[in-house]
Design a protein around this motif. Structure first.
Motif, PDB file in Angstrom:
ATOM      1  N   ARG A  23       0.838  -1.196   0.000  1.00 51.35           N
ATOM      2  CA  ARG A  23       0.000   0.000   0.000  1.00 51.35           C
ATOM      3  C   ARG A  23       0.879   1.255   0.000  1.00 51.35           C
ATOM      4  O   ARG A  23       0.562   2.249  -0.670  1.00 51.35           O
ATOM      5  CB  ARG A  23      -0.909   0.014   1.233  1.00 51.35           C
ATOM      6  CG  ARG A  23      -1.899  -1.128   1.307  1.00 51.35           C
ATOM      7  CD  ARG A  23      -2.827  -0.916   2.494  1.00 51.35           C
ATOM      8  NE  ARG A  23      -3.652  -2.087   2.764  1.00 51.35           N
ATOM      9  CZ  ARG A  23      -4.545  -2.168   3.734  1.00 51.35           C
ATOM     10  NH1 ARG A  23      -4.753  -1.117   4.526  1.00 51.35           N
ATOM     11  NH2 ARG A  23      -5.240  -3.272   3.922  1.00 51.35           N
ATOM     12  N   VAL A  24       1.952   1.187   0.768  1.00 54.27           N
ATOM     13  CA  VAL A  24       2.907   2.305   0.779  1.00 54.27           C
ATOM     14  C   VAL A  24       3.510   2.486  -0.606  1.00 54.27           C
ATOM     15  O   VAL A  24       3.645   3.605  -1.110  1.00 54.27           O
ATOM     16  CB  VAL A  24       4.003   2.068   1.834  1.00 54.27           C
ATOM     17  CG1 VAL A  24       5.066   3.156   1.766  1.00 54.27           C
ATOM     18  CG2 VAL A  24       3.396   2.000   3.230  1.00 54.27           C
ATOM     19  N   CYS A  25       3.850   1.374  -1.243  1.00 51.50           N
ATOM     20  CA  CYS A  25       4.399   1.448  -2.605  1.00 51.50           C
ATOM     21  C   CYS A  25       3.390   2.079  -3.564  1.00 51.50           C
ATOM     22  O   CYS A  25       3.763   2.848  -4.459  1.00 51.50           O
ATOM     23  CB  CYS A  25       4.788   0.052  -3.081  1.00 51.50           C
ATOM     24  SG  CYS A  25       5.678   0.012  -4.637  1.00 51.50           S
ATOM     25  N   PHE A 152       7.158   1.884  -8.270  1.00 49.21           N
ATOM     26  CA  PHE A 152       6.881   3.319  -8.096  1.00 49.21           C
ATOM     27  C   PHE A 152       7.503   4.136  -9.218  1.00 49.21           C
ATOM     28  O   PHE A 152       6.931   5.145  -9.651  1.00 49.21           O
ATOM     29  CB  PHE A 152       7.323   3.815  -6.711  1.00 49.21           C
ATOM     30  CG  PHE A 152       8.740   4.306  -6.592  1.00 49.21           C
ATOM     31  CD1 PHE A 152       9.142   5.496  -7.185  1.00 49.21           C
ATOM     32  CD2 PHE A 152       9.663   3.601  -5.842  1.00 49.21           C
ATOM     33  CE1 PHE A 152      10.445   5.952  -7.062  1.00 49.21           C
ATOM     34  CE2 PHE A 152      10.959   4.053  -5.707  1.00 49.21           C
ATOM     35  CZ  PHE A 152      11.358   5.226  -6.331  1.00 49.21           C
ATOM     36  N   ASN A 153       8.666   3.695  -9.733  1.00 49.06           N
ATOM     37  CA  ASN A 153       9.294   4.424 -10.833  1.00 49.06           C
ATOM     38  C   ASN A 153       8.468   4.330 -12.110  1.00 49.06           C
ATOM     39  O   ASN A 153       8.544   5.207 -12.978  1.00 49.06           O
ATOM     40  CB  ASN A 153      10.709   3.888 -11.077  1.00 49.06           C
ATOM     41  CG  ASN A 153      11.503   4.739 -12.046  1.00 49.06           C
ATOM     42  OD1 ASN A 153      11.527   5.954 -11.930  1.00 49.06           O
ATOM     43  ND2 ASN A 153      12.140   4.098 -13.005  1.00 49.06           N
ATOM     44  N   SER A 154       7.629   3.280 -12.218  1.00 46.25           N
ATOM     45  CA  SER A 154       6.748   3.183 -13.388  1.00 46.25           C
ATOM     46  C   SER A 154       5.739   4.316 -13.420  1.00 46.25           C
ATOM     47  O   SER A 154       5.136   4.594 -14.455  1.00 46.25           O
ATOM     48  CB  SER A 154       6.021   1.834 -13.402  1.00 46.25           C
ATOM     49  OG  SER A 154       5.049   1.755 -12.374  1.00 46.25           O
ATOM     50  N   GLY A 155       5.562   4.993 -12.271  1.00 40.05           N
ATOM     51  CA  GLY A 155       4.698   6.159 -12.262  1.00 40.05           C
ATOM     52  C   GLY A 155       5.170   7.253 -13.199  1.00 40.05           C
ATOM     53  O   GLY A 155       4.351   8.040 -13.704  1.00 40.05           O
ATOM     54  N   SER A 156       6.480   7.317 -13.439  1.00 47.27           N
ATOM     55  CA  SER A 156       6.977   8.308 -14.391  1.00 47.27           C
ATOM     56  C   SER A 156       6.435   8.038 -15.786  1.00 47.27           C
ATOM     57  O   SER A 156       6.153   8.974 -16.547  1.00 47.27           O
ATOM     58  CB  SER A 156       8.511   8.319 -14.395  1.00 47.27           C
ATOM     59  OG  SER A 156       9.024   7.049 -14.740  1.00 47.27           O
ATOM     60  N   ASN A 157       6.256   6.762 -16.108  1.00 50.96           N
ATOM     61  CA  ASN A 157       5.705   6.414 -17.413  1.00 50.96           C
ATOM     62  C   ASN A 157       4.190   6.592 -17.444  1.00 50.96           C
ATOM     63  O   ASN A 157       3.624   7.030 -18.448  1.00 50.96           O
ATOM     64  CB  ASN A 157       6.061   4.968 -17.749  1.00 50.96           C
ATOM     65  CG  ASN A 157       7.501   4.669 -17.483  1.00 50.96           C
ATOM     66  OD1 ASN A 157       8.380   5.379 -17.942  1.00 50.96           O
ATOM     67  ND2 ASN A 157       7.770   3.639 -16.702  1.00 50.96           N
ATOM     68  N   ILE A 158       3.530   6.230 -16.328  1.00 50.41           N
ATOM     69  CA  ILE A 158       2.081   6.432 -16.266  1.00 50.41           C
ATOM     70  C   ILE A 158       1.766   7.920 -16.394  1.00 50.41           C
ATOM     71  O   ILE A 158       0.832   8.325 -17.092  1.00 50.41           O
ATOM     72  CB  ILE A 158       1.517   5.859 -14.953  1.00 50.41           C
ATOM     73  CG1 ILE A 158       1.736   4.349 -14.894  1.00 50.41           C
ATOM     74  CG2 ILE A 158       0.027   6.177 -14.829  1.00 50.41           C
ATOM     75  CD1 ILE A 158       1.388   3.727 -13.554  1.00 50.41           C
ATOM     76  N   GLY A 159       2.563   8.750 -15.711  1.00 56.15           N
ATOM     77  CA  GLY A 159       2.375  10.189 -15.834  1.00 56.15           C
ATOM     78  C   GLY A 159       2.605  10.681 -17.244  1.00 56.15           C
ATOM     79  O   GLY A 159       1.868  11.538 -17.755  1.00 56.15           O
TER      80      GLY A 159
END
Length: 445
Positions: A23-25, A152-159
């Motif tokens: 959940r933290v991730c 969490f770094n995949s968030g850069s791609n989702i963004g």
């Protein structure tokens, strides 16, 4: 000398130890996604703001450099602030600053206005990755850290995917200023949720005893932070500096110049940019998670952390080499495939590079070490932004830029291996090998 295996023994707790750490991730994933939406709005709108406001390639390079200069300056202190005040308060300060900065873009009317807004955004966004990596080090055992970092770094791609989906619609409906206000409001919403819910594992009442034991195998470090001058005495810190300085500029190029490259090479309109950018960053998303998963899988198979981390990094580096042909691709979707493969390789590489910090340094120093590496990457980004602006203004050719991108990662891996051939942990309680202990005068500085 044999490889130093860093697969620290875990407590035997049975198959189920709880999932609260994930959940933290997810919170880190959401923050990084918003971080890149805020960052990418300008890149998506750039070809059309350029026509509207009238800047040239050199001035656009200066605006991009303003963000990266502030990002570098912010990283001079972001890691230290987060190590000193903790992830809860440090992350909140960072995202509060970048939320206001993102919305301030709506007030800009020219090159100086956008440069000032980008500078403020860079200061705030500099705290994201030091805070997120430190949170991963606090909440995850070593064998799961690369996967958590990859997620969490995949968030850069989702963004980067969400931005070309949302921004053109918002801008076309309510104007370009509304796009900046909308994304800034997302940051403010995350900030409220973070402050209401986040605690460290020792202070989180919702965490089971079994999962706390699974996470907490590493003893806590001292509360006092280490200065950069102390950390830079260690080759381990220089390995992260080198990796980030050499390869981060390539990611900056993908983020800030891809819409302009696609617009200039294939004549895509604002709404037509969406599908190619989405494909590119979906591939990057897959690469981010797969690259982190691969290293963890190799460790579970018995590989040392050194072999697993560098093996995953080598595979990712080789995936990026074909991008040298992207500038000459006569078909849009061939160019998209080549760039998408490269962004996937970069994100898989990045998930493992970030984890180098927690592989080689104790938790209390992780955010500072990541800050040092991020500073180096931002400085490299500043340099390449200026060079790209001058190069495109003079020649209009992307060929040399893609050539640099193709071979940067293999070169970086060689440098990392020479600096830390065994990925041995830094012993911060001892002087670095070959270095005399600091003098009493230096220690008092």
């Amino acid at each position: 000398m044999n490889d130093v295996s860093q697969t620290t023994a875990m407590p035997t707790l049975g198959a189920k130890v709880g999932r609260y750490r994930w959940r933290v991730c997810a919170m880190l994933l959401a923050a990084t996604t918003i971080n890149y939406i805020d960052r990418q709005v300008f890149g998506v709108l750039a070809p059309f703001l350029q026509d509207k406001i009238g800047w040239n390639e050199i001035e656009y390079g200066h605006i991009v450099t303003a963000f990266q200069a502030a990002y570098a300056i912010g990283l001079l202190c972001a890691g230290a602030v987060i190590d000193r005040f903790g992830t809860r308060i440090g992350y909140a300060l960072a995202i509060g600053i970048w939320s206001l900065a993102a919305m301030s873009h709506s007030l800009a009317t020219g090159v100086l206005g956008f440069a000032a807004a980008r500078f403020a955004l860079g200061l705030g966004e500099s705290g994201n990755f030091p805070a997120a990596i430190k949170t991963v080090a606090e909440w995850f055992p070593q064998r799961e850290r690369a996967l958590a970092a990859g997620i969490f770094n995949s968030g850069s791609n989702i963004g980067a995917i969400a931005a070309p989906l949302l921004v053109p619609i918002v801008a076309a409906t309510w104007g370009w200023q509304a796009a900046f206000l909308f994304t800034g409001a997302l940051s403010a919403t995350w900030l409220i949720v973070w402050l209401l819910t986040y605690r460290t594992p020792d202070n989180q009442p919702r965490l089971s005893a079994a999962e706390r034991a699974y996470i907490g195998h590493e003893p806590p470090g001292p509360r006092s932070r280490m200065r950069w001058s102390q950390l830079l005495r260690y080759r381990q810190a220089w390995a992260l500096v080198a990796a980030k300085f050499i390869t981060d500029p390539i990611w900056w190029f993908f983020i800030f110049w891809l819409p302009k490259f696609l617009h200039a090479s294939y004549g895509l309109s604002l709404l037509e940019l969406g599908p190619p950018l989405i494909v590119i960053f979906v591939l990057a998303d897959i690469g981010s998670i797969t690259g982190g998963w691969l290293a963890g899988r190799l460790i579970k198979l018995g590989w040392s952390a050194n072999r697993a981390r560098k093996g995953a990094m080598l595979i990712c580096a080789l995936m990026i080499v074909p991008v040298i042909f992207a500038a000459k691709a006569h078909n849009l979707w061939l160019a998209v495939a080549l760039v998408g493969l490269a962004t996937a390789g970069h994100q898989g590489w990045s998930a493992n590079v970030y984890t180098l910090a927690s592989d080689m340094f104790p938790r209390f120093a992780v955010a500072s070490v990541v800050g040092i590496g991020g500073f180096a990457g931002a400085v490299g980004g500043m340099l390449i932004s200026t060079v790209i602006g001058l190069l495109l203004q003079a020649t209009g050719s992307y060929v040399p830029v893609f050539a640099m991108a193709g071979f940067a990662y293999l070169f970086a891996l060689i440098v990392v291996h020479l600096l830390v051939p065994r990925l041995q942990p830094a012993r911060l309680d001892e002087p670095p090998p070959g270095n005399p202990p600091p003098s009493p005068i230096a220690a008092a500085e």
